[in-house]
Design a protein around this motif. Structure first.
Motif, PDB file in Angstrom:
ATOM      1  N   ARG A  60     -16.009  27.939  54.689  1.00 33.01           N
ATOM      2  CA  ARG A  60     -16.291  28.517  56.009  1.00 33.01           C
ATOM      3  C   ARG A  60     -17.729  29.018  56.109  1.00 33.01           C
ATOM      4  NH1 ARG A  60     -10.693  32.023  56.908  1.00 33.01           N
ATOM      5  NH2 ARG A  60      -9.381  30.244  57.554  1.00 33.01           N
ATOM      6  N   GLU A  61     -18.287  29.423  54.975  1.00 35.65           N
ATOM      7  CA  GLU A  61     -19.666  29.888  54.946  1.00 35.65           C
ATOM      8  C   GLU A  61     -20.649  28.739  54.723  1.00 35.65           C
ATOM      9  OE1 GLU A  61     -20.704  32.952  55.575  1.00 35.65           O
ATOM     10  OE2 GLU A  61     -18.636  33.645  55.894  1.00 35.65           O
ATOM     11  N   ARG A  62     -20.146  27.509  54.736  1.00 35.22           N
ATOM     12  CA  ARG A  62     -20.954  26.302  54.523  1.00 35.22           C
ATOM     13  C   ARG A  62     -21.652  26.313  53.163  1.00 35.22           C
ATOM     14  NH1 ARG A  62     -23.644  25.144  60.535  1.00 35.22           N
ATOM     15  NH2 ARG A  62     -21.654  25.086  61.666  1.00 35.22           N
ATOM     16  N   GLU A  63     -20.921  26.796  52.163  1.00 36.50           N
ATOM     17  CA  GLU A  63     -21.446  26.863  50.802  1.00 36.50           C
ATOM     18  C   GLU A  63     -20.755  25.848  49.907  1.00 36.50           C
ATOM     19  OE1 GLU A  63     -20.771  30.927  49.856  1.00 36.50           O
ATOM     20  OE2 GLU A  63     -22.448  31.669  51.068  1.00 36.50           O
ATOM     21  N   VAL A  64     -20.302  24.745  50.526  1.00 36.12           N
ATOM     22  CA  VAL A  64     -19.619  23.678  49.798  1.00 36.12           C
ATOM     23  C   VAL A  64     -20.220  22.341  50.225  1.00 36.12           C
ATOM     24  CG1 VAL A  64     -17.437  22.433  49.540  1.00 36.12           C
ATOM     25  CG2 VAL A  64     -17.447  24.929  49.500  1.00 36.12           C
ATOM     26  N   VAL A  65     -20.387  21.438  49.274  1.00 35.82           N
ATOM     27  CA  VAL A  65     -20.770  20.054  49.586  1.00 35.82           C
ATOM     28  C   VAL A  65     -19.482  19.234  49.492  1.00 35.82           C
ATOM     29  CG1 VAL A  65     -22.254  18.112  48.983  1.00 35.82           C
ATOM     30  CG2 VAL A  65     -23.044  20.449  48.568  1.00 35.82           C
ATOM     31  N   PRO A  66     -18.823  18.992  50.624  1.00 32.69           N
ATOM     32  CA  PRO A  66     -17.467  18.432  50.605  1.00 32.69           C
ATOM     33  C   PRO A  66     -17.326  17.100  49.882  1.00 32.69           C
ATOM     34  CG  PRO A  66     -17.989  19.293  52.790  1.00 32.69           C
ATOM     35  CD  PRO A  66     -19.261  19.304  52.001  1.00 32.69           C
ATOM     36  N   LEU A  67     -18.232  16.140  50.148  1.00 38.00           N
ATOM     37  CA  LEU A  67     -18.073  14.820  49.538  1.00 38.00           C
ATOM     38  C   LEU A  67     -18.226  14.892  48.023  1.00 38.00           C
ATOM     39  CD1 LEU A  67     -17.611  11.829  49.820  1.00 38.00           C
ATOM     40  CD2 LEU A  67     -20.068  11.527  50.243  1.00 38.00           C
ATOM     41  N   THR A  68     -19.250  15.612  47.555  1.00 37.22           N
ATOM     42  CA  THR A  68     -19.436  15.757  46.111  1.00 37.22           C
ATOM     43  C   THR A  68     -18.230  16.442  45.482  1.00 37.22           C
ATOM     44  OG1 THR A  68     -21.837  15.939  46.429  1.00 37.22           O
ATOM     45  CG2 THR A  68     -20.957  16.684  44.323  1.00 37.22           C
ATOM     46  N   GLY A  69     -17.744  17.477  46.130  1.00 36.68           N
ATOM     47  CA  GLY A  69     -16.573  18.178  45.614  1.00 36.68           C
ATOM     48  C   GLY A  69     -15.343  17.299  45.587  1.00 36.68           C
ATOM     49  N   LEU A 175     -26.291  28.088  45.236  1.00 40.28           N
ATOM     50  CA  LEU A 175     -25.285  28.754  46.057  1.00 40.28           C
ATOM     51  C   LEU A 175     -24.155  27.797  46.425  1.00 40.28           C
ATOM     52  CD1 LEU A 175     -24.568  31.434  47.386  1.00 40.28           C
ATOM     53  CD2 LEU A 175     -25.753  30.672  49.452  1.00 40.28           C
ATOM     54  N   GLN A 176     -24.518  26.574  46.800  1.00 35.74           N
ATOM     55  CA  GLN A 176     -23.493  25.594  47.132  1.00 35.74           C
ATOM     56  C   GLN A 176     -22.766  25.086  45.887  1.00 35.74           C
ATOM     57  OE1 GLN A 176     -26.001  22.863  49.497  1.00 35.74           O
ATOM     58  NE2 GLN A 176     -24.679  23.342  51.240  1.00 35.74           N
ATOM     59  N   ALA A 177     -23.433  25.144  44.737  1.00 33.90           N
ATOM     60  CA  ALA A 177     -22.783  24.735  43.486  1.00 33.90           C
ATOM     61  C   ALA A 177     -21.626  25.672  43.154  1.00 33.90           C
ATOM     62  CB  ALA A 177     -23.794  24.722  42.346  1.00 33.90           C
ATOM     63  N   ILE A 178     -21.798  26.957  43.455  1.00 33.43           N
ATOM     64  CA  ILE A 178     -20.735  27.924  43.185  1.00 33.43           C
ATOM     65  C   ILE A 178     -19.520  27.620  44.058  1.00 33.43           C
ATOM     66  CG2 ILE A 178     -20.099  30.367  43.353  1.00 33.43           C
ATOM     67  CD1 ILE A 178     -23.043  31.019  42.715  1.00 33.43           C
ATOM     68  N   GLY A 179     -19.751  27.426  45.363  1.00 35.40           N
ATOM     69  CA  GLY A 179     -18.646  27.119  46.264  1.00 35.40           C
ATOM     70  C   GLY A 179     -17.998  25.787  45.980  1.00 35.40           C
ATOM     71  N   THR A 180     -18.806  24.775  45.677  1.00 35.24           N
ATOM     72  CA  THR A 180     -18.268  23.446  45.388  1.00 35.24           C
ATOM     73  C   THR A 180     -17.457  23.455  44.096  1.00 35.24           C
ATOM     74  OG1 THR A 180     -20.217  22.480  46.467  1.00 35.24           O
ATOM     75  CG2 THR A 180     -18.874  21.009  45.131  1.00 35.24           C
ATOM     76  N   THR A 181     -17.882  24.264  43.133  1.00 35.91           N
ATOM     77  CA  THR A 181     -17.123  24.392  41.885  1.00 35.91           C
ATOM     78  C   THR A 181     -15.719  24.898  42.155  1.00 35.91           C
ATOM     79  OG1 THR A 181     -19.102  24.771  40.537  1.00 35.91           O
ATOM     80  CG2 THR A 181     -17.015  25.589  39.659  1.00 35.91           C
ATOM     81  N   MET A 182     -15.604  25.912  43.024  1.00 35.54           N
ATOM     82  CA  MET A 182     -14.272  26.417  43.369  1.00 35.54           C
ATOM     83  C   MET A 182     -13.417  25.331  44.012  1.00 35.54           C
ATOM     84  SD  MET A 182     -14.140  30.339  44.562  1.00 35.54           S
ATOM     85  CE  MET A 182     -14.279  31.617  43.317  1.00 35.54           C
ATOM     86  N   MET A 183     -14.032  24.534  44.867  1.00 32.46           N
ATOM     87  CA  MET A 183     -13.298  23.441  45.506  1.00 32.46           C
ATOM     88  C   MET A 183     -12.780  22.456  44.452  1.00 32.46           C
ATOM     89  SD  MET A 183     -14.778  20.582  48.173  1.00 32.46           S
ATOM     90  CE  MET A 183     -13.818  19.106  48.533  1.00 32.46           C
ATOM     91  N   ILE A 184     -13.595  22.148  43.471  1.00 28.95           N
ATOM     92  CA  ILE A 184     -13.226  21.187  42.428  1.00 28.95           C
ATOM     93  C   ILE A 184     -12.117  21.730  41.533  1.00 28.95           C
ATOM     94  CG2 ILE A 184     -14.085  19.963  40.379  1.00 28.95           C
ATOM     95  CD1 ILE A 184     -16.851  19.923  41.819  1.00 28.95           C
ATOM     96  N   ILE A 185     -12.153  23.037  41.260  1.00 26.76           N
ATOM     97  CA  ILE A 185     -11.177  23.640  40.355  1.00 26.76           C
ATOM     98  C   ILE A 185      -9.775  23.639  40.949  1.00 26.76           C
ATOM     99  CG2 ILE A 185     -10.501  25.826  39.265  1.00 26.76           C
ATOM    100  CD1 ILE A 185     -13.414  26.353  38.687  1.00 26.76           C
TER     101      ILE A 185
END
Length: 252
Positions: A60-69, A175-185
């Motif tokens: 929601r905070e746009r701290e994720v790279v969806p495709l990479t995740g 910053l986006q690496a932190i959010g994307t990591t959560m998505m991957i986990i």
């Protein structure tokens, strides 16, 4: 005692802002004598719920790279299931030793990233732009599988490894690496948890008690984060996996 211990652990994890799944495993195995395979199942199952809310918040905070995740998460989904199979065929003593070693290596990576960031940047150049197209899939799926195997086999989120891979290989900003990591986990922990369920390693009562205590503790612990000096937070982010890994290796 288990509920109270996990309540305190949840507060520490919420306060520090780190996953802490490795410390949960250590507490269950060394503190309460839970078989290592059951402890891994509980840790992965709990992580699926605790990381989901964090991933949604970051998105929601746009701290994720969806495709990479999504690409790494797909690889992680497969890898975690394979890791759970590998884990269930390892003797408990060997698995405890390997899990402790993984925790210690995670602590080392976190130490380098937090306290020696400049040195680490000189040794490992960070990619300047997002990896896209065919190279994203060619690199993302195998790296996701490897991270999934590590998580599924040893019950830890491999967050330190995933974050560094996202920045170095895939060009994702910190910053986006932190959010994307959560998505991957999230898919990794769900898939790994299912793997342990198929082997009958998940104790429902132990899982529910642990998850409830961690969730309550983390909620209140997170409210204290902004009150702590930054140096204290940095110390405990490294100390948690270091202490957990040391105890697991010495007292397995």
């Amino acid at each position: 005692m288990l509920f109270l211990s996990m309540l305190l652990m949840g507060a520490i994890i919420g306060f520090v802002g780190a996953g802490g799944s490795g410390v949960i495993i250590t507490l269950l195995v060394v503190g309460f004598g839970v078989p290592i395979h059951q402890a891994l199942a509980v840790a992965l199952g709990s992580m699926a719920f605790t990381t989901l809310s964090g991933a949604v918040s970051h998105y929601r905070e746009r701290e994720v790279v969806p495709l990479t995740g999504a690409v790494l998460g797909a690889g992680g989904l497969l890898g975690a299931l394979l890791g759970a199979v590998i884990s269930n065929h390892l003797p408990a003593a060997n698995l405890s030793l390997l899990t402790g070693g993984m925790l210690l290596s995670s602590a080392l990576l976190l130490y380098l990233r937090i306290y020696r960031a400049d040195w680490l940047a000189r040794q490992i150049p960070v990619r300047g732009e997002l990896l896209t197209g065919r190279p994203l899939y060619l690199c993302g799926v195998p790296i996701g599988i490897v991270c999934g195997i590590l998580s599924g086999a040893f019950g830890i989120g491999s967050a330190a490894y995933i974050q560094i891979a996202l920045m170095v290989v895939f060009g994702v900003p910190l910053l986006q690496a932190i959010g994307t990591t959560m998505m991957i986990i999230v898919p990794i922990s769900v898939s790994g948890g299912i793997g342990y369920i198929l082997y009958g390693q998940l104790d429902p009562r132990l899982f529910i008690e642990t998850l409830a205590a961690l969730s309550i503790g983390a909620y209140f612990g997170a409210k204290l984060t902004h009150l702590a000096p930054r140096a204290v937070l940095r110390f405990w982010i490294v100390a948690l996996p270091a202490v957990g890994g040391t105890i697991m290796v010495l007292f397995r």
